[in-house]
Design an enzyme around this catalytic site. Sequence first.
Site, mmCIF file in Angstrom:
data_model
loop_
_atom_site.group_PDB
_atom_site.id
_atom_site.type_symbol
_atom_site.label_atom_id
_atom_site.label_comp_id
_atom_site.label_asym_id
_atom_site.label_seq_id
_atom_site.Cartn_x
_atom_site.Cartn_y
_atom_site.Cartn_z
ATOM 1 N N LYS A 201 29.956 36.835 23.504
ATOM 2 C CA LYS A 201 28.861 36.081 23.982
ATOM 3 C C LYS A 201 27.345 36.968 23.369
ATOM 4 C CE LYS A 201 25.747 34.381 27.005
ATOM 5 N NZ LYS A 201 25.018 33.762 26.447
ATOM 6 N N ILE A 203 24.367 38.603 22.389
ATOM 7 C CA ILE A 203 23.668 40.279 22.794
ATOM 8 C C ILE A 203 22.400 40.140 22.182
ATOM 9 C CG2 ILE A 203 23.163 42.167 24.531
ATOM 10 C CD1 ILE A 203 25.932 40.365 25.307
ATOM 11 N N LYS A 237 23.166 52.066 7.729
ATOM 12 C CA LYS A 237 22.167 52.594 9.213
ATOM 13 C C LYS A 237 21.051 53.999 8.389
ATOM 14 C CE LYS A 237 25.908 53.199 12.140
ATOM 15 N NZ LYS A 237 27.100 54.209 12.693
ATOM 16 N N ARG A 292 37.761 58.045 12.393
ATOM 17 C CA ARG A 292 36.813 58.516 11.513
ATOM 18 C C ARG A 292 35.965 59.959 11.585
ATOM 19 N NH1 ARG A 292 34.743 53.613 10.254
ATOM 20 N NH2 ARG A 292 32.512 54.675 10.088
HETATM 21 C C1 MV4 Z 1 26.903 41.553 18.246
HETATM 22 C C2 MV4 Z 1 25.598 41.794 18.593
HETATM 23 C C3 MV4 Z 1 24.972 41.429 19.329
HETATM 24 N N1 MV4 Z 1 26.167 40.030 20.629
HETATM 25 N N2 MV4 Z 1 28.037 41.520 19.025
HETATM 26 C C4 MV4 Z 1 26.942 43.130 13.821
HETATM 27 C C5 MV4 Z 1 28.099 44.364 12.995
HETATM 28 C C6 MV4 Z 1 29.211 44.588 14.015
HETATM 29 N N3 MV4 Z 1 29.726 45.930 14.140
HETATM 30 C C7 MV4 Z 1 29.001 44.341 15.232
HETATM 31 N N4 MV4 Z 1 27.187 43.493 14.990
HETATM 32 C C8 MV4 Z 1 26.615 42.937 16.297
HETATM 33 N N5 MV4 Z 1 27.553 41.968 16.916
HETATM 34 C C9 MV4 Z 1 27.152 40.513 19.957
HETATM 35 N N6 MV4 Z 1 28.753 39.918 21.422
HETATM 36 C C10 MV4 Z 1 24.539 42.013 17.898
HETATM 37 C C11 MV4 Z 1 25.333 42.914 16.464
HETATM 38 C C12 MV4 Z 1 24.441 43.668 15.595
HETATM 39 C C13 MV4 Z 1 24.322 44.724 14.804
HETATM 40 C C14 MV4 Z 1 24.806 45.577 15.908
HETATM 41 C C15 MV4 Z 1 24.446 46.731 15.689
HETATM 42 C C16 MV4 Z 1 23.959 47.065 14.952
HETATM 43 C C17 MV4 Z 1 22.961 46.263 14.024
HETATM 44 C C18 MV4 Z 1 23.269 45.128 14.200
HETATM 45 C C19 MV4 Z 1 22.610 44.133 13.558
HETATM 46 C C20 MV4 Z 1 22.494 43.144 13.875
HETATM 47 C C21 MV4 Z 1 23.682 42.414 15.299
#
Ligand code: MV4
Length: 445
Positions: A201, A203, A237, A292
Site C-alpha cells: 500500500k 503511504i 539524502k 552497514r
Molecule cells: C514507499 C513509499 C510510500 N509507501 N513505500 C523509496 C525508496 C525506497 N527505499 C522506498 N521508497 C518509498 N517507499 C510505500 N509503501 C515512499 C517511498 C519514498 C521515499 C522513501 C524514503 C525516502 C524518500 C522517499 C521518496 C519517495 C518515495
Amino acid sequence: MFKKILIANRGEIAVRVLRACRDMGIVSVAVYSEADRHALHTQLADESVCIGPAPSKDSYLNMKQVISAALASRADAIHPGYGYLSENAEFAELCGQHGITFIGPAPKALRLLGDKARAIETARNAGAPVVPGSDGALPDMDAAKAWAEKIGFPLMLKAAAGGGGRGIRLLRGAGELESAFATASEEAKSFFGDGRMYMEKYIEHPRHIEFQILGDQHGNIVHLGERECSLQRRHQKLLEEAPSPFLTEEKRAEMGAAAVKIAKAAGYFSAGTIEFLAGADERFYFMEMNPRIQVEHPVTELITGIDLVSEQIRVALGEPLGYIQEDIALKGHAMECRVNAEDPDKGFAPRPGTINGLHVPGGPGVRVDAAIYQGYTVPPFYDSLLAKLVVHGRDRTEALARMKRAMAEFLFEGVVTNCDFHLKLLEHEGFRNGDYSVDTIGELL
Ligand code: MV4
C-alpha cells in the site's frame, strides 16, 4: 585486538575508518585505484596498495584484488565502509575463507537482508509493523492482480532485490498494473539479476526515519535512537538530523524496541540501520534494513558520544558491547549536510574538478568528515560527495544556528557545490519548523 585492518573503500569513509584504526592503535592499509593515487585516504593510511584502474568494477568492487591486497599486506580484517562490497555476502564469505575477519554482520544476515521481501517477512514474524502488502514476492500477474485488489490503490511495486530507490513503481490505478509489473520486473532483472517483485500500500507524504542499532556476537543489541532522513532528492539524502523533530519519547521507545526486535530476528550483529516509513497519522512501518555503517552515522555519534566505527571493530573481534539500552542517553541535537560537487542549477549534474581554494569551517559544535584538500582534483569516476558538515548543539535551535554559521563559512574555489542550495534549505519555513516529508525537496525545487 586486530594488528592491521585493510579498508576496502575510498573517500571520506576510508579516512573515517583509518582514523578509528589510529585511535585504537591498529595499522591501516588503504587500497586505491589508479585515479586515487593522490587521494587523501591513500596518503593518510599507514600503507597503501593499488588495486586496479579507475572504474570501480575494476578496483573497489574487484573482490579478488581486494582479498589479494589483504593477504599480501597481512591484514587481520577488512572494513568495507559503505557501498562497494559492504553488503556483499559472497565477499564476506570469501574473507572468512581466507582467514580475514569481515567487519560487519555474518554472510547469512547479509543474504537475508539483501532480499527485501524476506526482510519484511522476518520483521512481520517478529511482530514489527510492516506496510500492508503481498506475502513476499508475487509469483505471476494473476497474483499481482489479486493482491492489488486486496490492498487497494495507490500502491507501490518494489523489486525484492532492490533497495534505495531502484526498481520501484507508484501505481495510482488498476489500469497501470499490467504494463508496470512487466517493465519493473524486466528492469529489476537486468539491474539486479532478479526480477521478483512485491507490492505494498502507498503511504502518502511519508517521513523516512531510521534507527541506528548496534549488536555484538553474543546476542546483545541496543538502539542508538533515530535519524530523520526525509530530506532527499531522488533518493540521495541531502540533510539528516537526530533526533527526529517528529518523535515523542514514547514513539522513540516503541520504534526503537521494534528495531531491536527486527535485528534480533535477523541474527544481526555489528552496526546497522532499520528504516521506517512514518505516515502522516504517526503510524510507522518497517521498510528495510541496511547492514552497514551509513554515510549519516556522525549525527548519531554526536548525540550518543559513541564511536560507531570503533564499536564495529570491537564487535567484529567478538568483544561484548559492555552497555545496555538503559545506559544510552541522547544528548542535544545534531545535523548533517552533504556537500556535493554538483550544480543545483543544472539539475544537480556532477561537477568534478580541482579544488583551487578551500576554507573549511570550524568552531564550537562543528565536525567536518571529508577527504579533500586544497589542490585536490575530484575524479569523475565516483560519487560527488565532497564533505559532510556535521554540527551539534544543546537543542535544535542551536544546532540549526551552528549549521548556518558553518555552511556560510565553507568556501570552495574551482568546483561548483550545493552549498548555496543548503543555505536556502536551512531558511525554508517547513524545515525551520521541523515540518517536512520526503516530498519537501521536490516541492522546494
Ligand atoms: C514507499 C513509499 C510510500 N509507501 N513505500 C523509496 C525508496 C525506497 N527505499 C522506498 N521508497 C518509498 N517507499 C510505500 N509503501 C515512499 C517511498 C519514498 C521515499 C522513501 C524514503 C525516502 C524518500 C522517499 C521518496 C519517495 C518515495
